[in-house]
Design an enzyme around this catalytic site. Sequence first.
Site, PDB file in Angstrom:
ATOM      1  N   ASN A 105       5.668   9.253  -3.328  1.00 44.01           N
ATOM      2  CA  ASN A 105       6.218   8.436  -4.423  1.00 44.01           C
ATOM      3  C   ASN A 105       6.572   9.264  -5.659  1.00 44.01           C
ATOM      4  O   ASN A 105       7.336   8.809  -6.509  1.00 44.01           O
ATOM      5  CB  ASN A 105       5.222   7.346  -4.836  1.00 44.01           C
ATOM      6  CG  ASN A 105       5.059   6.264  -3.781  1.00 44.01           C
ATOM      7  OD1 ASN A 105       5.808   6.195  -2.816  1.00 44.01           O
ATOM      8  ND2 ASN A 105       4.051   5.408  -3.947  1.00 44.01           N
ATOM      9  N   ARG A 141       0.798   8.536   0.112  1.00 45.47           N
ATOM     10  CA  ARG A 141       1.910   7.782  -0.492  1.00 45.47           C
ATOM     11  C   ARG A 141       2.076   8.158  -1.975  1.00 45.47           C
ATOM     12  O   ARG A 141       3.187   8.181  -2.493  1.00 45.47           O
ATOM     13  CB  ARG A 141       1.703   6.281  -0.299  1.00 45.47           C
ATOM     14  CG  ARG A 141       1.963   5.862   1.151  1.00 45.47           C
ATOM     15  CD  ARG A 141       2.037   4.364   1.328  1.00 45.47           C
ATOM     16  NE  ARG A 141       0.748   3.725   1.246  1.00 45.47           N
ATOM     17  CZ  ARG A 141      -0.147   3.669   2.244  1.00 45.47           C
ATOM     18  NH1 ARG A 141       0.132   4.214   3.411  1.00 45.47           N
ATOM     19  NH2 ARG A 141      -1.305   3.058   2.069  1.00 45.47           N
ATOM     20  N   SER A 158      -0.213   3.510  -5.659  1.00 47.80           N
ATOM     21  CA  SER A 158      -0.687   3.571  -4.284  1.00 47.80           C
ATOM     22  C   SER A 158      -2.120   4.062  -4.299  1.00 47.80           C
ATOM     23  O   SER A 158      -2.453   4.981  -5.060  1.00 47.80           O
ATOM     24  CB  SER A 158       0.164   4.499  -3.423  1.00 47.80           C
ATOM     25  OG  SER A 158      -0.409   4.544  -2.125  1.00 47.80           O
ATOM     26  N   TYR A 214      -6.728  -5.179 -16.761  1.00 44.16           N
ATOM     27  CA  TYR A 214      -6.973  -4.703 -15.386  1.00 44.16           C
ATOM     28  C   TYR A 214      -8.460  -4.471 -15.111  1.00 44.16           C
ATOM     29  O   TYR A 214      -8.853  -4.312 -13.951  1.00 44.16           O
ATOM     30  CB  TYR A 214      -6.230  -3.387 -15.092  1.00 44.16           C
ATOM     31  CG  TYR A 214      -4.725  -3.435 -15.198  1.00 44.16           C
ATOM     32  CD1 TYR A 214      -4.032  -4.648 -15.299  1.00 44.16           C
ATOM     33  CD2 TYR A 214      -3.976  -2.267 -15.191  1.00 44.16           C
ATOM     34  CE1 TYR A 214      -2.653  -4.671 -15.416  1.00 44.16           C
ATOM     35  CE2 TYR A 214      -2.603  -2.291 -15.296  1.00 44.16           C
ATOM     36  CZ  TYR A 214      -1.943  -3.491 -15.416  1.00 44.16           C
ATOM     37  OH  TYR A 214      -0.572  -3.505 -15.530  1.00 44.16           O
TER      38      TYR A 214
HETATM   39  N1  LIG Z   1       3.224  -4.824 -17.499  1.00 42.95           N
HETATM   40  C1  LIG Z   1       2.943  -5.689 -16.552  1.00 42.95           C
HETATM   41  O1  LIG Z   1       2.961  -6.915 -16.772  1.00 42.95           O
HETATM   42  C2  LIG Z   1       2.614  -5.183 -15.183  1.00 42.95           C
HETATM   43  C3  LIG Z   1       2.557  -6.081 -14.106  1.00 42.95           C
HETATM   44  C4  LIG Z   1       2.266  -5.569 -12.839  1.00 42.95           C
HETATM   45  C5  LIG Z   1       2.048  -4.215 -12.664  1.00 42.95           C
HETATM   46  N2  LIG Z   1       2.081  -3.361 -13.729  1.00 42.95           N
HETATM   47  C6  LIG Z   1       1.849  -1.896 -13.568  1.00 42.95           C
HETATM   48  O2  LIG Z   1       2.802  -1.418 -12.633  1.00 42.95           O
HETATM   49  C7  LIG Z   1       2.135  -0.719 -11.592  1.00 42.95           C
HETATM   50  C8  LIG Z   1       2.934  -0.826 -10.310  1.00 42.95           C
HETATM   51  O3  LIG Z   1       3.101  -2.176  -9.937  1.00 42.95           O
HETATM   52  P1  LIG Z   1       2.418  -2.811  -8.643  1.00 42.95           P
HETATM   53  O4  LIG Z   1       1.151  -2.091  -8.384  1.00 42.95           O
HETATM   54  O5  LIG Z   1       2.404  -4.279  -8.833  1.00 42.95           O
HETATM   55  O6  LIG Z   1       3.498  -2.550  -7.504  1.00 42.95           O
HETATM   56  P2  LIG Z   1       4.195  -1.322  -6.762  1.00 42.95           P
HETATM   57  O7  LIG Z   1       3.784  -0.023  -7.353  1.00 42.95           O
HETATM   58  O8  LIG Z   1       5.620  -1.645  -6.708  1.00 42.95           O
HETATM   59  O9  LIG Z   1       3.620  -1.440  -5.305  1.00 42.95           O
HETATM   60  C9  LIG Z   1       2.293  -1.180  -4.970  1.00 42.95           C
HETATM   61  C10 LIG Z   1       2.078  -1.652  -3.540  1.00 42.95           C
HETATM   62  O10 LIG Z   1       2.987  -0.961  -2.674  1.00 42.95           O
HETATM   63  C11 LIG Z   1       2.271  -0.209  -1.691  1.00 42.95           C
HETATM   64  N3  LIG Z   1       2.912   1.112  -1.598  1.00 42.95           N
HETATM   65  C12 LIG Z   1       2.828   2.138  -2.474  1.00 42.95           C
HETATM   66  N4  LIG Z   1       3.567   3.178  -2.070  1.00 42.95           N
HETATM   67  C13 LIG Z   1       4.140   2.808  -0.911  1.00 42.95           C
HETATM   68  C14 LIG Z   1       5.015   3.467  -0.016  1.00 42.95           C
HETATM   69  N5  LIG Z   1       5.424   4.701  -0.255  1.00 42.95           N
HETATM   70  N6  LIG Z   1       5.418   2.789   1.081  1.00 42.95           N
HETATM   71  C15 LIG Z   1       4.987   1.520   1.324  1.00 42.95           C
HETATM   72  N7  LIG Z   1       4.154   0.847   0.510  1.00 42.95           N
HETATM   73  C16 LIG Z   1       3.735   1.485  -0.604  1.00 42.95           C
HETATM   74  C17 LIG Z   1       0.850  -0.090  -2.218  1.00 42.95           C
HETATM   75  O11 LIG Z   1      -0.064  -0.061  -1.137  1.00 42.95           O
HETATM   76  P3  LIG Z   1      -1.067   1.210  -0.915  1.00 42.95           P
HETATM   77  O12 LIG Z   1      -1.964   1.255  -2.106  1.00 42.95           O
HETATM   78  O13 LIG Z   1      -1.777   0.879   0.356  1.00 42.95           O
HETATM   79  O14 LIG Z   1      -0.188   2.427  -0.799  1.00 42.95           O
HETATM   80  C18 LIG Z   1       0.693  -1.384  -3.023  1.00 42.95           C
HETATM   81  O15 LIG Z   1       0.365  -2.477  -2.179  1.00 42.95           O
HETATM   82  C19 LIG Z   1       0.751  -1.379 -11.538  1.00 42.95           C
HETATM   83  O16 LIG Z   1      -0.198  -0.587 -10.844  1.00 42.95           O
HETATM   84  C20 LIG Z   1       0.463  -1.539 -13.008  1.00 42.95           C
HETATM   85  O17 LIG Z   1      -0.007  -0.305 -13.551  1.00 42.95           O
HETATM   86  C21 LIG Z   1       2.381  -3.835 -14.971  1.00 42.95           C
END
Ligand SMILES: NC(=O)c1ccc[n+]([C@@H]2O[C@H](COP(=O)([O-])OP(=O)(O)OC[C@H]3O[C@@H](n4cnc5c(N)ncnc54)[C@H](OP(=O)(O)O)[C@@H]3O)[C@@H](O)[C@H]2O)c1
Length: 275
Positions: free
Chosen positions: A241, A237, A232, A50
């Site tokens: 969350n 949020r 987020s 990252y």
């Molecule tokens: N192990 C792996 O291969 C892998 C892969 C991907 C991710 N990850 C980890 O998993 C974490 C989470 O995954 P992710 O970041 O891909 O996706 P996520 O947490 O499912 O979604 C994040 C997205 O949703 C929005 N969001 C957050 N809260 C919200 C709410 N209450 N209502 C509407 N929209 C909302 C955020 O925008 P805003 O910021 O504008 O709120 C952001 O665009 C990552 O940060 C990372 O640490 C691991």
Amino acid sequence: MPSPVMKLNSGYDMPAVGYGTWPLRGRPATDAVLAAIETGYRLLDTASAYGNEDAVGAAVRESGVPREELFVTTKLRGSDQGRGSTRAGLEGSLERLGLDYVDLYLIHWPLPAVGKYVESYAEMAELQQAGLIRTLGVSNFLPEHLAAVTAATGIAPAVNQLQASPSHARPALISAVQAQGTVVQAWSPLERNSGVLEHPAVTAPAERLGVTPAQIVLRWLLQKDIAVVPHSASPQRQRTNADLFGFTLTAEDVAAIDGVKQLPVKQDPANWEEF
Ligand SMILES: NC(=O)c1ccc[n+]([C@@H]2O[C@H](COP(=O)([O-])OP(=O)(O)OC[C@H]3O[C@@H](n4cnc5c(N)ncnc54)[C@H](OP(=O)(O)O)[C@@H]3O)[C@@H](O)[C@H]2O)c1
């Protein structure tokens, strides 16, 4: 808003709700992590890949929260897999984080065609003995990958971080992992751009219970004993969350979300490669 914890096979407790740090970097990442810690998040999920371990480490120091009250996860990137380079990969992460141990170290992807994930995990077991890692885990592992590392070391991964959300529910995979005593932790639980947060199976209970669609999705995962690491950048949020323990989904709510149309898994651990 402290999160309940889940007991890991290493003997340590892991918060069921953590803060995902991808894709923020630099000062915006430090500020977002500081806001998350202020909100009450104690698990921080980062990765060498990252490019934000330095920013997360800065937030840990600036927060003033004692190190032992935080649970820091980072991940071995593909280019660091292998005998000898696994130690160097972890030491690089610790240096960027400014920490002398990580709570949970994950192999980010199995990369089965590369063929080094078993030797990497065996080296991680040595690094755990040396005190640099508290708990061993993996990410994006299929049951055969879990079985291979467990057979080689006698230590089942405590955690398998997998993509899981209403449109990637993966019930057979998740049951198979949980049956091995490994905790599943969902990445991309909110599945941005998939329409899940607008789906009636999610919005109907959100309206009835007076919570957000994101809270419903996260609660649905928790009720399946799946830990979550939502991201987020917004403190507002981040707060909602993490506010997941004042309401409960009924069996009918859960069944309706289970019925959401499934989307194909784009990043299939059997052949997905990233380094
Ligand atoms: N192990 C792996 O291969 C892998 C892969 C991907 C991710 N990850 C980890 O998993 C974490 C989470 O995954 P992710 O970041 O891909 O996706 P996520 O947490 O499912 O979604 C994040 C997205 O949703 C929005 N969001 C957050 N809260 C919200 C709410 N209450 N209502 C509407 N929209 C909302 C955020 O925008 P805003 O910021 O504008 O709120 C952001 O665009 C990552 O940060 C990372 O640490 C691991």
